[in-house]
Structures are given as C-alpha cells and as structure tokens.
Design a protein around this motif. Structure first.
Motif, PDB file in Angstrom:
ATOM      1  N   ALA A 213       0.843  -1.243  -0.127  1.00 49.39           N
ATOM      2  CA  ALA A 213      -0.196   0.023  -0.203  1.00 49.39           C
ATOM      3  C   ALA A 213       0.746   1.301  -0.103  1.00 49.39           C
ATOM      4  N   ASP A 214       2.173   1.304   0.701  1.00 52.18           N
ATOM      5  CA  ASP A 214       3.003   2.413   0.591  1.00 52.18           C
ATOM      6  C   ASP A 214       4.037   2.394  -0.772  1.00 52.18           C
ATOM      7  N   LEU A 215       3.709   1.444  -1.466  1.00 48.15           N
ATOM      8  CA  LEU A 215       4.526   1.443  -2.686  1.00 48.15           C
ATOM      9  C   LEU A 215       5.955   1.497  -2.435  1.00 48.15           C
ATOM     10  N   TYR A 216       6.430   0.873  -1.291  1.00 49.55           N
ATOM     11  CA  TYR A 216       7.874   0.765  -0.695  1.00 49.55           C
ATOM     12  C   TYR A 216       8.361  -0.654  -0.764  1.00 49.55           C
ATOM     13  N   HIS A 217       7.509  -1.732  -0.134  1.00 51.52           N
ATOM     14  CA  HIS A 217       7.990  -2.919  -0.291  1.00 51.52           C
ATOM     15  C   HIS A 217       7.289  -3.687  -1.486  1.00 51.52           C
ATOM     16  N   GLY A 218       8.050  -4.502  -2.026  1.00 50.28           N
ATOM     17  CA  GLY A 218       7.590  -5.167  -3.229  1.00 50.28           C
ATOM     18  C   GLY A 218       8.323  -6.641  -3.214  1.00 50.28           C
ATOM     19  N   SER A 219       7.867  -7.685  -3.876  1.00 52.86           N
ATOM     20  CA  SER A 219       8.186  -8.930  -4.320  1.00 52.86           C
ATOM     21  C   SER A 219       7.771  -9.413  -5.656  1.00 52.86           C
ATOM     22  N   SER A 220       8.765 -10.233  -6.159  1.00 52.95           N
ATOM     23  CA  SER A 220       8.560 -10.801  -7.673  1.00 52.95           C
ATOM     24  C   SER A 220       9.109 -12.191  -7.614  1.00 52.95           C
ATOM     25  N   PHE A 221       8.014 -13.167  -7.974  1.00 45.18           N
ATOM     26  CA  PHE A 221       8.375 -14.404  -8.049  1.00 45.18           C
ATOM     27  C   PHE A 221       7.919 -15.202  -9.446  1.00 45.18           C
ATOM     28  N   SER A 222       8.493 -16.205  -9.917  1.00 45.30           N
ATOM     29  CA  SER A 222       7.933 -16.910 -11.140  1.00 45.30           C
ATOM     30  C   SER A 222       6.516 -16.927 -10.942  1.00 45.30           C
ATOM     31  N   SER A 223       5.755 -16.836 -12.023  1.00 46.20           N
ATOM     32  CA  SER A 223       4.506 -17.098 -12.354  1.00 46.20           C
ATOM     33  C   SER A 223       4.069 -17.836 -13.439  1.00 46.20           C
ATOM     34  N   PRO A 224       2.821 -18.607 -13.207  1.00 48.19           N
ATOM     35  CA  PRO A 224       2.464 -19.306 -14.351  1.00 48.19           C
ATOM     36  C   PRO A 224       1.872 -18.415 -15.406  1.00 48.19           C
ATOM     37  N   THR A 225       1.430 -17.448 -15.088  1.00 48.22           N
ATOM     38  CA  THR A 225       0.780 -16.428 -16.025  1.00 48.22           C
ATOM     39  C   THR A 225       1.803 -15.967 -16.938  1.00 48.22           C
ATOM     40  N   PHE A 226       3.078 -15.639 -16.558  1.00 46.28           N
ATOM     41  CA  PHE A 226       3.995 -15.209 -17.553  1.00 46.28           C
ATOM     42  C   PHE A 226       5.208 -16.218 -17.688  1.00 46.28           C
ATOM     43  N   HIS A 227       5.329 -17.119 -17.027  1.00 50.60           N
ATOM     44  CA  HIS A 227       6.377 -17.924 -16.935  1.00 50.60           C
ATOM     45  C   HIS A 227       7.877 -17.025 -16.966  1.00 50.60           C
ATOM     46  N   ASN A 228       7.745 -16.350 -16.001  1.00 50.77           N
ATOM     47  CA  ASN A 228       8.799 -15.230 -15.716  1.00 50.77           C
ATOM     48  C   ASN A 228       9.808 -15.472 -14.807  1.00 50.77           C
ATOM     49  N   ALA A 229      11.099 -15.131 -15.007  1.00 54.99           N
ATOM     50  CA  ALA A 229      11.921 -15.055 -13.817  1.00 54.99           C
ATOM     51  C   ALA A 229      11.520 -14.150 -12.771  1.00 54.99           C
ATOM     52  N   PRO A 230      12.029 -14.126 -11.558  1.00 55.55           N
ATOM     53  CA  PRO A 230      11.743 -12.925 -10.645  1.00 55.55           C
ATOM     54  C   PRO A 230      12.273 -11.614 -11.241  1.00 55.55           C
ATOM     55  N   LEU A 231      11.918 -10.603 -11.249  1.00 56.60           N
ATOM     56  CA  LEU A 231      11.980  -9.377 -12.083  1.00 56.60           C
ATOM     57  C   LEU A 231      13.314  -8.638 -11.464  1.00 56.60           C
ATOM     58  N   SER A 232      13.242  -8.690  -9.994  1.00 62.97           N
ATOM     59  CA  SER A 232      14.377  -8.033  -9.243  1.00 62.97           C
ATOM     60  C   SER A 232      15.583  -8.868  -8.954  1.00 62.97           C
ATOM     61  N   THR A 233      16.665  -8.325  -8.480  1.00 61.45           N
ATOM     62  CA  THR A 233      17.769  -9.285  -8.234  1.00 61.45           C
ATOM     63  C   THR A 233      17.313 -10.277  -7.206  1.00 61.45           C
ATOM     64  N   ASN A 234      16.508  -9.842  -5.918  1.00 63.36           N
ATOM     65  CA  ASN A 234      15.812 -10.555  -5.029  1.00 63.36           C
ATOM     66  C   ASN A 234      14.340 -10.604  -5.074  1.00 63.36           C
ATOM     67  N   GLU A 235      13.812 -11.676  -4.660  1.00 63.45           N
ATOM     68  CA  GLU A 235      12.469 -11.906  -4.699  1.00 63.45           C
ATOM     69  C   GLU A 235      11.935 -10.764  -3.794  1.00 63.45           C
ATOM     70  N   ASP A 236      12.435 -10.361  -2.871  1.00 58.87           N
ATOM     71  CA  ASP A 236      11.816  -9.211  -2.189  1.00 58.87           C
ATOM     72  C   ASP A 236      12.801  -8.287  -2.154  1.00 58.87           C
TER      73      ASP A 236
END
Length: 249
Positions: A213-236
């Motif tokens: 909600a503060d657009l400060y913390h984020g995370s990125s994981f691999s997802s079936p929707t896009f078959h993506n690698a994590p977008l950032s260096t770290n997942e969090d």
C-alpha cells in the motif's frame, strides 16, 4: 485475392467516433487493409506501417527483399514520445519496450499519471490518479539495487474483486539485459488489486509482481501467467522510484 493498401492510409482524422460520427485521428503508423476474394467475404484489417510495407513488398513483383531492413529501421527509429520527464526511462528502455507494445498504442504520446517523486508513495493516490484513465498503462519500478523492471498492462490499475486485463499484458526487466515475459496462456491472472496491494501474475507460490500500500515493499516470483523469472535481483525488494505512464488520446 485482391488487396488494397492505399491509399486506405487512414490519417488520424479518418476514424469515426461511436457517438457523434465526428472525425478523429488514428495513429500515423496504422494502415487499413481491405481484402477481397471470390471465396470469402471482403474484410478490413488494421495493420502497422511495418506490416503494410512487408505486404507491399510481397505483393509487388518489383519489390526487393533487400528493402526490408530499411522498413525495419524506419519503424524502430519511431520511439514513444513522453510528455513529461522520466527519472527511470531513457531512449534505450523506450526502444526495447516499443517493440512489444500493441499496435493500438503506436503514434500516441505517453503521459505521466503517477510518480513517487511527484505524488509520494501511496497506492491510493495511484488508483485515484487513474480513475479517469481508460487506456493501457506502463508501470516502471527501480529498486534499491538500481534494477529497472515493471509491466505493461492492457488496462489501467484499479481496485477490483476479480482479475482483469488481456493477453496484451506483459512483464519486463532490465536486470541488466532486457527481458520480456509475455502471457503464457496458462491462466488469466493478469492484474488484480485492492487498497492494500497491487499484483500482477499469479497461480504459483507468489505473484509475478506485488507492491504494498505504501509502494515501498515489493516482491517478484516466477508465475505461471507469464513464465517469468523474478524481475528484481532478489524476490523481495525495496522500491526506490516508481512511475506509471499511459497513452494520451
């Protein structure tokens, strides 16, 4: 089969609005292709400049395959125009992203609708700034490790009980090399959001991109929707800057 390319070169003034019938401009690099044959009903197809020139090259007995790179160069030089200064995007980013934008965005300027540098860090403000937006949006994030990544969404971000968006939605990262992750077709968890968080992609162990909600913390994981690698260096990750752009109609 007969094909007319034309001079059916619709300038932007040649598209009718649904309500008034008044003329409205189309993107300058969009053509209308009229196709007719003895075995099917005539139909109209909207294509890009590059596609139309390729078609002309194939249809003309005088066309040379050597001309094709010139058409490619002409289109590639036509970068999206930003109406405001970006702290995150330069010409290199725009060139890479433009190649994956849907044709309906070509020829239009991009307007900044939200920036943490201008509007502060608030998901509620982001939603509020997009209340009147009805066009695609480009989300760009820079984390504390200076990695730039984000998403193109076919629909503006909003609070919704259900997922929304179309297969035009994709993810990208410059980490450091450019990577794009298109819709896999596995599921349709493109975008969803509430007052507490915004998320893109899903169906796995985490969201492809999640912001609080503060657009400060984020995370990125691999997802079936896009078959993506994590977008950032770290997942969090921690957000340093964030911008959202939209097509200006």
């Amino acid at each position: 089969m007969a094909v007319w390319l034309a001079d059916m070169w619709y300038s932007r003034e040649q598209r009718l609005t649904e309500k008034s019938g008044a003329m409205k401009r189309l993107a300058e690099n969009i053509k209308v292709l009229y196709i007719a044959s003895d075995c099917m009903e005539p139909y109209v197809e909207i294509i890009t400049v590059k596609e139309s020139k390729r078609c002309q090259s194939l249809c003309s007995s005088d066309a040379s395959e050597a001309e094709e790179p010139e058409y490619q160069l002409e289109v590639d030089d036509d970068l999206p125009v930003l109406t405001d200064q970006s702290h995150l995007l330069d010409d290199y980013h725009l060139e890479k992203l433009a190649a994956h934008m849907p044709a309906r965005t070509y020829g239009y300027q991009w307007q900044l609708v939200y920036s943490t540098a201008i509007h502060g860090s608030s998901l509620k403000t982001l939603y509020r700034n997009m209340a009147e937006v009805d066009s695609p949006v480009l989300l760009v994030v820079k984390d504390m490790h200076k990695k730039v990544f984000g998403a193109f969404s076919s629909d503006p971000f909003r609070v919704s009980k259900y997922c929304y968006g179309t297969g035009e939605t994709f993810l990208f990262s410059f980490n450091p090399d450019f990577q794009v992750y298109k819709w896999s077709g596995v599921n349709s968890y493109f975008v969803s959001g509430n007052w507490d968080s915004l998320h893109l992609g899903g169906g796995g162990s985490g969201f492809a991109l999640w912001l609080d909600a503060d657009l400060y913390h984020g995370s990125s994981f691999s997802s079936p929707t896009f078959h993506n690698a994590p977008l950032s260096t770290n997942e969090d990750f921690i957000v340093q800057d964030l911008e959202v752009w939209t097509v200006q109609n």
